[in-house]
Motif scaffolding. Structure first.
Motif, short mmCIF file in Angstrom:
data_model
loop_
_atom_site.label_atom_id
_atom_site.label_comp_id
_atom_site.label_asym_id
_atom_site.label_seq_id
_atom_site.Cartn_x
_atom_site.Cartn_y
_atom_site.Cartn_z
N VAL A 198 44.01 25.27 37.57
CA VAL A 198 44.20 26.55 36.89
C VAL A 198 45.30 26.48 35.83
N SER A 225 44.59 32.50 37.53
CA SER A 225 44.57 32.52 36.06
C SER A 225 45.22 33.80 35.55
N MET A 226 45.00 34.89 36.25
CA MET A 226 45.59 36.17 35.86
C MET A 226 47.11 36.11 36.00
N LYS A 282 35.95 30.83 43.15
CA LYS A 282 35.98 31.60 41.91
C LYS A 282 37.00 32.74 42.00
N LEU A 283 37.13 33.34 43.18
CA LEU A 283 38.11 34.41 43.35
C LEU A 283 39.52 33.90 43.15
N LYS A 327 40.45 31.27 41.46
CA LYS A 327 40.62 30.92 40.04
C LYS A 327 40.95 32.17 39.22
N THR A 328 40.21 33.25 39.48
CA THR A 328 40.44 34.50 38.75
C THR A 328 41.85 35.03 38.99
N CYS A 329 42.28 35.04 40.25
CA CYS A 329 43.61 35.57 40.59
C CYS A 329 44.72 34.71 40.00
#
Length: 305
Positions: A165, A189-190, A182-183, A185-187
């Motif tokens: 990430v 990255s945010m 994927k969850l 990665k999203t968290c």
């Protein structure tokens, strides 16, 4: 060193036992596939004209001629060996770069922490994180994908999504945080993006930056020369400029670049060696930020030309 202010959703298992992952690299990679779709303005060009002009940086005229005759190019799904074939708009062109032996790189990665959502690795110097240039297979990403493939086949795991990430330079060693879902990665990255956006907001003070960040990034580096001050805050923007021979340009200190902030703390001064060991906390994530910021204040990283 990494610190997180809040946790991802609860997981079922976690381990902090020291272990390593990694498979030896094969002698040759799988090559690469490049795809193009012919534009209306390019209709009427011959195959050799298209590749020798549009992709002149990849190979000279004779190089493309050899690739075509080797059968490395397909047009609309069919191998074409005639360099003078006339192309039409909308045609799909595929060039297959033959496998090659990539430069030597380590493959073992120490696992510092792992649960169902993420894995923290100790990346060694000399290993690239993501594909680029000569390194298309010998990367951290490849090792993560191989590991996930083995776990999927043995444990029946569904939809693995292993991916780093953030990045560390190929020559940099340190903790690399990678998502497994994927969850995650999203968290994650945010969280990284939040830190950079805080720097862009000039109304935030350094205190606010420190308390609002969910992830902190701290590095150690050896800088040339002796820093006078024990602590330095660098807020020089970083941008890209065109440079001969470099297709995508170079990142440099630029007044017209994007906001960037680094907090430098002196750990040790080596008078005899004329260098300083520093700890750098970067509040933003610009490419080559530490190298650029230290060079900006006149103390470039040692070993960097």
């Amino acid at each position: 060193m990494w610190s997180t202010a809040e946790e991802l959703p609860p997981t079922t298992t976690a381990t902090t036992t020291t272990r390593s992952l990694g498979e030896p690299w094969p002698d040759f990679n799988h090559g690469l596939v490049y795809r193009d779709t012919l534009k209306p303005s390019q209709s009427g060009l011959t195959l050799i004209e298209f590749y020798s002009t549009k992709h002149a940086n990849s190979a000279p005229f004779q190089g493309w001629l050899q690739r075509i005759r080797n059968g490395q190019i397909k047009v609309d799904g069919c191998v074409v060996t005639d360099p003078n074939m006339v192309l039409r708009a909308g045609s799909e062109l595929v060039y297959h770069r033959l496998p090659w032996k990539e430069p030597d790189a380590p493959y073992l990665l120490e696992v510092l922490f792992e649960d169902d959502d993420l894995i923290a690795l100790n990346k060694p110097s000399g290993l690239q994180v993501l594909p680029g240039g000569l390194f298309q297979q010998r990367t951290v990403l490849t090792q993560l994908q191989w590991q996930a493939s083995k776990q999927t086949s043995s444990l029946g795991c569904q939809d693995p999504h292993p991916v780093p990430v953030h990045r560390l330079g190929r020559g940099t060693s340190g903790i690399l945080l990678c998502a497994k879902t994927k969850l995650a990665k999203t968290c994650l990255s945010m969280y990284f993006a939040d830190g950079t956006s805080l720097v862009s907001n000039k109304s935030n003070t350094n205190m606010a930056l420190s308390t609002m960040r969910k992830i902190s990034k701290i590095y150690r580096a050896l800088a040339s020369g002796l820093l006078e001050d024990d602590e330095v805050v660098i807020e020089q923007p970083i941008g890209m400029v065109h440079y001969p021979g470099v297709a995508k340009g170079l990142y440099v200190a630029s007044g017209s670049g994007k906001p960037a902030l680094s907090k430098v703390k002196v750990l040790e001064r080596n008078v005899r060696g004329n260098c300083t060991l520093v700890e750098v906390e970067i509040q933003s994530g610009r490419p080559h930020q530490i190298r650029i910021h230290l060079a900006f204040i006149g103390h470039s990283l040692t070993g960097i030309s």
